[in-house]
Design a protein around this motif. Structure first.
Motif, PDB file in Angstrom:
ATOM      1  N   HIS A 273       0.841  -1.186   0.000  1.00 27.21           N
ATOM      2  CA  HIS A 273       0.000   0.000   0.000  1.00 27.21           C
ATOM      3  C   HIS A 273       0.883   1.245   0.000  1.00 27.21           C
ATOM      4  N   VAL A 274       0.790   2.011  -1.086  1.00 26.07           N
ATOM      5  CA  VAL A 274       1.508   3.278  -1.194  1.00 26.07           C
ATOM      6  C   VAL A 274       0.534   4.350  -0.727  1.00 26.07           C
ATOM      7  N   ARG A 275       0.824   5.004   0.376  1.00 28.04           N
ATOM      8  CA  ARG A 275      -0.162   5.838   1.056  1.00 28.04           C
ATOM      9  C   ARG A 275      -0.357   7.208   0.421  1.00 28.04           C
ATOM     10  N   LYS A 276       0.641   7.664  -0.351  1.00 27.38           N
ATOM     11  CA  LYS A 276       0.535   8.961  -1.018  1.00 27.38           C
ATOM     12  C   LYS A 276       0.998   8.817  -2.459  1.00 27.38           C
ATOM     13  N   GLU A 277       0.367   9.570  -3.350  1.00 21.29           N
ATOM     14  CA  GLU A 277       0.813   9.566  -4.740  1.00 21.29           C
ATOM     15  C   GLU A 277       2.197  10.198  -4.845  1.00 21.29           C
ATOM     16  N   ILE A 278       3.071   9.517  -5.595  1.00 23.21           N
ATOM     17  CA  ILE A 278       4.413  10.019  -5.846  1.00 23.21           C
ATOM     18  C   ILE A 278       4.880   9.409  -7.159  1.00 23.21           C
ATOM     19  N   GLU A 279       5.556  10.182  -7.975  1.00 17.64           N
ATOM     20  CA  GLU A 279       6.017   9.682  -9.256  1.00 17.64           C
ATOM     21  C   GLU A 279       6.917   8.468  -9.066  1.00 17.64           C
ATOM     22  N   GLY A 280       6.618   7.386  -9.800  1.00 16.80           N
ATOM     23  CA  GLY A 280       7.421   6.177  -9.704  1.00 16.80           C
ATOM     24  C   GLY A 280       7.021   5.234  -8.590  1.00 16.80           C
ATOM     25  N   PHE A 281       6.133   5.696  -7.679  1.00 17.19           N
ATOM     26  CA  PHE A 281       5.662   4.879  -6.558  1.00 17.19           C
ATOM     27  C   PHE A 281       6.845   4.422  -5.698  1.00 17.19           C
ATOM     28  N   VAL A 282       6.800   3.231  -5.124  1.00 16.55           N
ATOM     29  CA  VAL A 282       7.906   2.776  -4.270  1.00 16.55           C
ATOM     30  C   VAL A 282       8.906   1.952  -5.076  1.00 16.55           C
ATOM     31  N   LEU A 283       8.402   0.987  -5.822  1.00 21.42           N
ATOM     32  CA  LEU A 283       9.295   0.049  -6.510  1.00 21.42           C
ATOM     33  C   LEU A 283      10.228   0.761  -7.486  1.00 21.42           C
ATOM     34  N   ASN A 284       9.665   1.590  -8.355  1.00 21.69           N
ATOM     35  CA  ASN A 284      10.513   2.219  -9.355  1.00 21.69           C
ATOM     36  C   ASN A 284      11.372   3.339  -8.793  1.00 21.69           C
ATOM     37  N   ARG A 285      10.994   3.917  -7.654  1.00 21.73           N
ATOM     38  CA  ARG A 285      11.893   4.875  -7.014  1.00 21.73           C
ATOM     39  C   ARG A 285      13.101   4.162  -6.421  1.00 21.73           C
TER      40      ARG A 285
ATOM     41  N   GLN B 211      14.243   1.266  -7.567  1.00 21.90           N
ATOM     42  CA  GLN B 211      15.007   0.830  -8.732  1.00 21.90           C
ATOM     43  C   GLN B 211      15.752   2.002  -9.374  1.00 21.90           C
ATOM     44  N   ALA B 212      15.110   3.178  -9.383  1.00 21.38           N
ATOM     45  CA  ALA B 212      15.732   4.355  -9.978  1.00 21.38           C
ATOM     46  C   ALA B 212      17.009   4.743  -9.251  1.00 21.38           C
ATOM     47  N   ALA B 213      16.990   4.625  -7.922  1.00 18.38           N
ATOM     48  CA  ALA B 213      18.179   4.983  -7.151  1.00 18.38           C
ATOM     49  C   ALA B 213      19.347   4.060  -7.501  1.00 18.38           C
ATOM     50  N   LEU B 214      19.069   2.761  -7.627  1.00 16.92           N
ATOM     51  CA  LEU B 214      20.112   1.814  -7.983  1.00 16.92           C
ATOM     52  C   LEU B 214      20.586   2.037  -9.413  1.00 16.92           C
TER      53      LEU B 214
END
Length: 318
Positions: free
Chosen positions: A185-197, A199-202
Motif C-alpha cells: 500500500h503506497v499511502r501517497k501519490e508520488i512519481e514512480g511509486f515505491v518500486l521504481n523509485r 530501482q531508480a536509485a540503484l
C-alpha cells in the motif's frame, strides 16, 4: 457508495502486451474468468497462445495445480472495449505508459462500463490523478502496479488518488491477495511509486559508475547478481541492515549513515542519461548479449523465475 460486486464476476484485461497478458495468467490461474482486449488485434491474437506457452512451462516447474488447458479455458479474447468490461467486476488496464492514452481509455471506460466496475492501472510511475480524475468512474480507479511478469513475481503496488474511494482500495486489496499477489500500500501519490523509485536509485548509481569508468556493465551486474541480490531475494533493505549490525538498524544507521549521505550528495548533479552515454552502455551490453539473443534471454529469465518461485513455494510449505 455500496459495492454490489461479486468476486465471481469476470475480470477484463485492457492492453494485451506482455504485462497485460501476464496479468491474464495471474487471474486465470486463480480461477477467474478473464476477457482480453487490445486495440491492436495482432497483439490480442498473440496473447492467449503466448499464455498457453507460459502455462505449460509453469506446469513443468510445479507452479500450476490445474492443467494448462483448464486455465487457458478461462481466457477469452474479445474485440471491443464494451464487450470486455460489460458486467466485469474489475478491469486491469495495461496500455501504453502515456497520460493521453490512459486518459482516453478512462473516458471510454467511463462511457461503456456499469457503475460498479473497479479499475486498476498497471502504470509504472504515472499517478492515477494524472489521467483518471473528475470522471464518474474516478472513485473506482487506482494504480495496481506489478512487476513483470506478474504471474511469477507477486508484488503489486496499490496507489489510490485523492478521488479513489476506500471501498475501491479494500476491494482491490482483497482481489490481489486472493489471486496470490503480495500487496504493497503506497499511502501517497508520488512519481514512480515505491518500486521504481528504489530501482531508480540503484540504476542512477549504476549508470554513473559506468560513465565514470569505475566498472563495466557486467561487473556492476555481478555486484547485484552475485552479491546484493542474494539477500534481497528474501529480505528487504531495512531488514538487511537491521541484521548487519550487532545493535540492529539504529547501530547500523549511526555508524554508516554519514557514508550513505556522502554518496547521495555526490550524485546531486549527475544529469540525465544522454544519447552518447546510452550508446556507451548499449555497446558494453551488446558485448555480452546480442540483439538477436534478447528474446532467448528473456525466456531464460522467465525459466529462472519459475525455478525460483518453485523454490520459494517449497520453502514456505516446510
Amino acid at each position: 457508495m455500496k459495492s454490489t460486486i461479486d468476486f465471481n464476476m469476470p475480470v477484463a484485461i485492457v492492453g494485451a502486451g506482455l504485462v497485460g497478458a501476464g496479468w491474464a495468467i495471474a487471474f486465470a490461474r486463480a480461477g477467474l474468468s478473464v476477457r482480453i482486449f487490445d486495440n491492436d488485434p495482432r497483439i490480442s491474437e498473440q496473447a492467449i497462445p503466448w499464455a498457453v506457452e507460459q502455462l505449460n512451462a509453469m506446469k513443468a516447474h510445479g507452479l500450476l495445480e490445474q492443467s494448462p488447458e483448464e486455465v487457458a479455458a478461462s481466457l477469452t479474447r474479445v474485440t471491443s472495449l464494451a464487450e470486455a468490461v460489460a458486467g466485469a467486476a474489475y478491469v486491469q488496464e495495461s496500455v501504453l505508459e502515456r497520460v493521453d492514452v490512459k486518459r482516453r481509455l478512462m473516458e471510454d471506460i467511463d462511457r461503456v462500463a456499469d457503475g460498479n466496475v473497479m479499475v486498476g492501472s498497471s502504470s509504472s510511475g504515472i499517478p492515477a490523478s494524472a489521467f483518471a480524475s473528475d470522471l464518474g468512474i474516478s472513485p473506482r480507479v487506482l494504480i495496481a502496479h506489478p512487476v513483470n511478469p506478474p504471474y511469477l513475481v507477486p508484488v503489486v503496488e496499490l496507489v489510490p488518488s485523492s478521488q479513489t474511494s476506500e471501498e475501491t482500495v479494500t476491494f482491490v486489496d482483497k482481489l490481489m491477495a486472493g489471486i496470490g499477489q503480495s500487496v504493497v500500500h503506497v499511502r501517497k501519490e508520488i512519481e514512480g511509486f515505491v518500486l521504481n523509485r528504489l530501482q531508480a536509485a540503484l540504476l542512477r548509481e549504476a549508470w554513473a559508475l559506468h560513465r565514470e569508468g569505475i566498472a563495466s556493465c557486467e561487473d556492476i551486474d555481478k555486484t547485484v547478481r552475485d552479491g546484493l541480490g542474494w539477500r534481497w531475494s528474501f529480505m528487504g533493505p531495512f531488514e538487511t541492515i537491521d541484521l548487519n549490525a550487532l545493535g540492529g538498524v539504529a547501530d547500523y544507521a549511526n555508524r554508516l549513515g554519514p557514508l550513505y549521505y556522502s554518496i547521495a550528495q555526490s550524485r546531486i548533479a549527475d544529469g540525465p542519461w544522454d544519447a552518447q552515454w546510452i550508446a556507451q552502455v548499449e555497446k558494453d551490453r551488446r558485448q555480452h548479449l546480442s540483439m538477436q539473443d534478447l528474446a532467448k534471454r528473456r525466456d531464460w529469465r522467465d525459466e529462472r523465475l519459475m525455478e525460483f518461485a518453485a523454490q520459494r513455494r517449497s520453502a514456505a510449505g516446510r
